[in-house]
Scaffold this motif. Sequence first.
Motif, PDB file in Angstrom:
ATOM      1  N   GLY A 104      21.049 -19.449   5.307  1.00  0.00           N
ATOM      2  CA  GLY A 104      20.311 -18.395   6.000  1.00  0.00           C
ATOM      3  C   GLY A 104      18.990 -18.054   5.326  1.00  0.00           C
ATOM      4  N   THR A 105      18.335 -17.066   5.886  1.00  0.00           N
ATOM      5  CA  THR A 105      17.060 -16.583   5.356  1.00  0.00           C
ATOM      6  C   THR A 105      17.324 -15.337   4.530  1.00  0.00           C
ATOM      7  OG1 THR A 105      15.888 -17.455   7.292  1.00  0.00           O
ATOM      8  CG2 THR A 105      14.752 -15.780   5.980  1.00  0.00           C
ATOM      9  N   LEU A 106      16.675 -15.256   3.382  1.00  0.00           N
ATOM     10  CA  LEU A 106      16.749 -14.076   2.528  1.00  0.00           C
ATOM     11  C   LEU A 106      15.389 -13.407   2.483  1.00  0.00           C
ATOM     12  CD1 LEU A 106      18.967 -15.410  -0.396  1.00  0.00           C
ATOM     13  CD2 LEU A 106      19.655 -14.019   1.569  1.00  0.00           C
ATOM     14  N   TYR A 107      15.413 -12.093   2.305  1.00  0.00           N
ATOM     15  CA  TYR A 107      14.195 -11.274   2.346  1.00  0.00           C
ATOM     16  C   TYR A 107      14.111 -10.430   1.084  1.00  0.00           C
ATOM     17  CZ  TYR A 107      14.923 -12.503   7.210  1.00  0.00           C
ATOM     18  OH  TYR A 107      15.142 -13.202   8.364  1.00  0.00           O
ATOM     19  N   GLY A 108      12.968 -10.442   0.438  1.00  0.00           N
ATOM     20  CA  GLY A 108      12.753  -9.620  -0.742  1.00  0.00           C
ATOM     21  C   GLY A 108      11.686  -8.571  -0.465  1.00  0.00           C
ATOM     22  N   GLU A 109      11.925  -7.361  -0.986  1.00  0.00           N
ATOM     23  CA  GLU A 109      10.941  -6.285  -0.862  1.00  0.00           C
ATOM     24  C   GLU A 109      10.780  -5.610  -2.214  1.00  0.00           C
ATOM     25  OE1 GLU A 109      10.720  -3.545   2.552  1.00  0.00           O
ATOM     26  OE2 GLU A 109      10.968  -1.961   1.041  1.00  0.00           O
ATOM     27  N   ALA A 110       9.552  -5.613  -2.726  1.00  0.00           N
ATOM     28  CA  ALA A 110       9.234  -5.001  -4.012  1.00  0.00           C
ATOM     29  C   ALA A 110       8.432  -3.723  -3.787  1.00  0.00           C
ATOM     30  CB  ALA A 110       8.407  -5.973  -4.858  1.00  0.00           C
ATOM     31  N   THR A 111       8.832  -2.658  -4.486  1.00  0.00           N
ATOM     32  CA  THR A 111       8.116  -1.379  -4.430  1.00  0.00           C
ATOM     33  C   THR A 111       8.030  -0.809  -5.839  1.00  0.00           C
ATOM     34  OG1 THR A 111      10.179  -0.226  -3.914  1.00  0.00           O
ATOM     35  CG2 THR A 111       8.755  -0.820  -2.043  1.00  0.00           C
ATOM     36  N   PRO A 112       6.962  -0.070  -6.125  1.00  0.00           N
ATOM     37  CA  PRO A 112       6.813   0.490  -7.468  1.00  0.00           C
ATOM     38  C   PRO A 112       7.694   1.709  -7.692  1.00  0.00           C
ATOM     39  CG  PRO A 112       4.956   1.127  -6.104  1.00  0.00           C
ATOM     40  CD  PRO A 112       5.799   0.207  -5.271  1.00  0.00           C
ATOM     41  N   VAL A 113       8.232   1.798  -8.899  1.00  0.00           N
ATOM     42  CA  VAL A 113       8.936   2.989  -9.360  1.00  0.00           C
ATOM     43  C   VAL A 113       7.967   3.831 -10.178  1.00  0.00           C
ATOM     44  CG1 VAL A 113      10.824   3.810 -10.835  1.00  0.00           C
ATOM     45  CG2 VAL A 113      11.153   1.782  -9.395  1.00  0.00           C
ATOM     46  N   HIS A 114       7.136   3.146 -10.970  1.00  0.00           N
ATOM     47  CA  HIS A 114       6.149   3.807 -11.834  1.00  0.00           C
ATOM     48  C   HIS A 114       4.929   2.906 -11.967  1.00  0.00           C
ATOM     49  CE1 HIS A 114       4.419   5.924 -15.252  1.00  0.00           C
ATOM     50  NE2 HIS A 114       4.352   4.760 -15.881  1.00  0.00           N
ATOM     51  N   GLN A 115       3.750   3.485 -11.817  1.00  0.00           N
ATOM     52  CA  GLN A 115       2.504   2.751 -12.025  1.00  0.00           C
ATOM     53  C   GLN A 115       1.656   3.581 -12.977  1.00  0.00           C
ATOM     54  OE1 GLN A 115       1.772   2.449  -7.718  1.00  0.00           O
ATOM     55  NE2 GLN A 115       1.699   0.238  -7.977  1.00  0.00           N
ATOM     56  N   GLY A 116       1.680   3.195 -14.245  1.00  0.00           N
ATOM     57  CA  GLY A 116       1.015   3.970 -15.274  1.00  0.00           C
ATOM     58  C   GLY A 116      -0.205   3.281 -15.856  1.00  0.00           C
ATOM     59  N   ARG A 117      -0.750   3.913 -16.870  1.00  0.00           N
ATOM     60  CA  ARG A 117      -1.964   3.412 -17.521  1.00  0.00           C
ATOM     61  C   ARG A 117      -1.716   2.076 -18.214  1.00  0.00           C
ATOM     62  NH1 ARG A 117      -3.515   3.883 -22.567  1.00  0.00           N
ATOM     63  NH2 ARG A 117      -1.955   5.469 -23.025  1.00  0.00           N
ATOM     64  N   TRP A 122       8.652  -1.970 -11.316  1.00  0.00           N
ATOM     65  CA  TRP A 122       8.851  -2.278  -9.902  1.00  0.00           C
ATOM     66  C   TRP A 122      10.321  -2.590  -9.653  1.00  0.00           C
ATOM     67  CZ3 TRP A 122       5.223  -3.319  -5.800  1.00  0.00           C
ATOM     68  CH2 TRP A 122       3.908  -2.959  -6.118  1.00  0.00           C
ATOM     69  N   GLN A 123      10.815  -2.178  -8.488  1.00  0.00           N
ATOM     70  CA  GLN A 123      12.164  -2.544  -8.070  1.00  0.00           C
ATOM     71  C   GLN A 123      12.054  -3.520  -6.900  1.00  0.00           C
ATOM     72  OE1 GLN A 123      14.262   0.956  -6.842  1.00  0.00           O
ATOM     73  NE2 GLN A 123      12.883   1.389  -5.150  1.00  0.00           N
ATOM     74  N   VAL A 124      13.009  -4.431  -6.837  1.00  0.00           N
ATOM     75  CA  VAL A 124      13.023  -5.438  -5.777  1.00  0.00           C
ATOM     76  C   VAL A 124      14.433  -5.499  -5.205  1.00  0.00           C
ATOM     77  CG1 VAL A 124      12.587  -7.849  -5.178  1.00  0.00           C
ATOM     78  CG2 VAL A 124      11.242  -6.755  -6.997  1.00  0.00           C
ATOM     79  N   VAL A 125      14.525  -5.446  -3.893  1.00  0.00           N
ATOM     80  CA  VAL A 125      15.806  -5.550  -3.200  1.00  0.00           C
ATOM     81  C   VAL A 125      15.767  -6.809  -2.331  1.00  0.00           C
ATOM     82  CG1 VAL A 125      17.387  -4.453  -1.561  1.00  0.00           C
ATOM     83  CG2 VAL A 125      16.113  -3.045  -3.202  1.00  0.00           C
ATOM     84  N   ILE A 126      16.802  -7.627  -2.449  1.00  0.00           N
ATOM     85  CA  ILE A 126      16.906  -8.861  -1.669  1.00  0.00           C
ATOM     86  C   ILE A 126      18.058  -8.691  -0.682  1.00  0.00           C
ATOM     87  CG2 ILE A 126      17.360 -11.347  -1.743  1.00  0.00           C
ATOM     88  CD1 ILE A 126      16.090 -11.291  -4.583  1.00  0.00           C
ATOM     89  N   THR A 127      17.767  -8.924   0.583  1.00  0.00           N
ATOM     90  CA  THR A 127      18.765  -8.770   1.640  1.00  0.00           C
ATOM     91  C   THR A 127      18.909 -10.059   2.434  1.00  0.00           C
ATOM     92  OG1 THR A 127      17.077  -7.873   3.131  1.00  0.00           O
ATOM     93  CG2 THR A 127      18.393  -6.266   1.889  1.00  0.00           C
ATOM     94  N   ASP A 128      20.037 -10.147   3.151  1.00  0.00           N
ATOM     95  CA  ASP A 128      20.264 -11.301   4.015  1.00  0.00           C
ATOM     96  C   ASP A 128      19.896 -10.952   5.457  1.00  0.00           C
ATOM     97  OD1 ASP A 128      22.417  -9.795   4.996  1.00  0.00           O
ATOM     98  OD2 ASP A 128      23.952 -11.071   4.090  1.00  0.00           O
ATOM     99  N   GLU A 129      20.187 -11.854   6.364  1.00  0.00           N
ATOM    100  CA  GLU A 129      19.829 -11.663   7.769  1.00  0.00           C
ATOM    101  C   GLU A 129      20.550 -10.483   8.413  1.00  0.00           C
ATOM    102  OE1 GLU A 129      20.832 -15.658   8.894  1.00  0.00           O
ATOM    103  OE2 GLU A 129      18.728 -16.271   8.892  1.00  0.00           O
ATOM    104  N   GLU A 130      21.649 -10.052   7.801  1.00  0.00           N
ATOM    105  CA  GLU A 130      22.406  -8.905   8.312  1.00  0.00           C
ATOM    106  C   GLU A 130      22.033  -7.616   7.569  1.00  0.00           C
ATOM    107  OE1 GLU A 130      26.630  -9.765   8.669  1.00  0.00           O
ATOM    108  OE2 GLU A 130      26.136 -11.892   8.854  1.00  0.00           O
ATOM    109  N   GLN A 131      20.959  -7.674   6.802  1.00  0.00           N
ATOM    110  CA  GLN A 131      20.431  -6.551   6.029  1.00  0.00           C
ATOM    111  C   GLN A 131      21.393  -6.072   4.943  1.00  0.00           C
ATOM    112  OE1 GLN A 131      19.117  -3.657   8.942  1.00  0.00           O
ATOM    113  NE2 GLN A 131      17.314  -4.867   9.428  1.00  0.00           N
ATOM    114  N   ARG A 132      22.282  -6.962   4.493  1.00  0.00           N
ATOM    115  CA  ARG A 132      23.158  -6.647   3.363  1.00  0.00           C
ATOM    116  C   ARG A 132      22.405  -6.963   2.073  1.00  0.00           C
ATOM    117  NH1 ARG A 132      28.182 -10.306   5.086  1.00  0.00           N
ATOM    118  NH2 ARG A 132      26.421 -11.730   5.109  1.00  0.00           N
ATOM    119  N   VAL A 133      22.537  -6.109   1.075  1.00  0.00           N
ATOM    120  CA  VAL A 133      21.899  -6.359  -0.210  1.00  0.00           C
ATOM    121  C   VAL A 133      22.685  -7.454  -0.926  1.00  0.00           C
ATOM    122  CG1 VAL A 133      21.255  -5.378  -2.439  1.00  0.00           C
ATOM    123  CG2 VAL A 133      21.033  -3.990  -0.358  1.00  0.00           C
TER     124      VAL A 133
END
Length: 148
Positions: A104-117, A122-133
């Motif tokens: 199947g196809t897997l999907y990754g989404e990265a978002t920042p937790v903290h962006q400092g000087r 960054w956190q990244v969550v990988i899900t499958d086609e059924e949106q399960r982590v």
Amino acid sequence: MTQQEIEAVRSLADVTPEMMNKVSEGTFSDLIGLRFTELSGERVRGEWIVKPHLYQPAGIQNGGVYCTVVETLASVGGGAWYGERGTVVGVNNNTDFLRAVREGTLYGEATPVHQGRTQQLWQVVITDEEQRVVARGQVRLQNLPKRD
């Protein structure tokens, strides 16, 4: 994307998902089939298709692929956010494997937790086609200011 267009890019802040896919040709990200679908300093998304050459001996997605995707998406996002101030490098990658995947196809989404000087997280969550982590990770990045 031409070589001139690539050379005109001053930082990852100027890069689109299409440009990143082109620049990634022939790299490890390309080898695993990672394709960027969204790219900014606030979120990066990508996807890839699980194929047999990415298996570990038990016939499931190799955990190293998850680690690669986590590191890549977070680093690109961190670089896009840091922009022309310099570059970023990963200093820690912690990835958890939660569900076995064979196809199947897997999907990754990265978002920042903290962006400092000096650092970013960054956190990244990988899900499958059924949106399960299926995996999750975080990457700490060191911000390296541009040297004159």
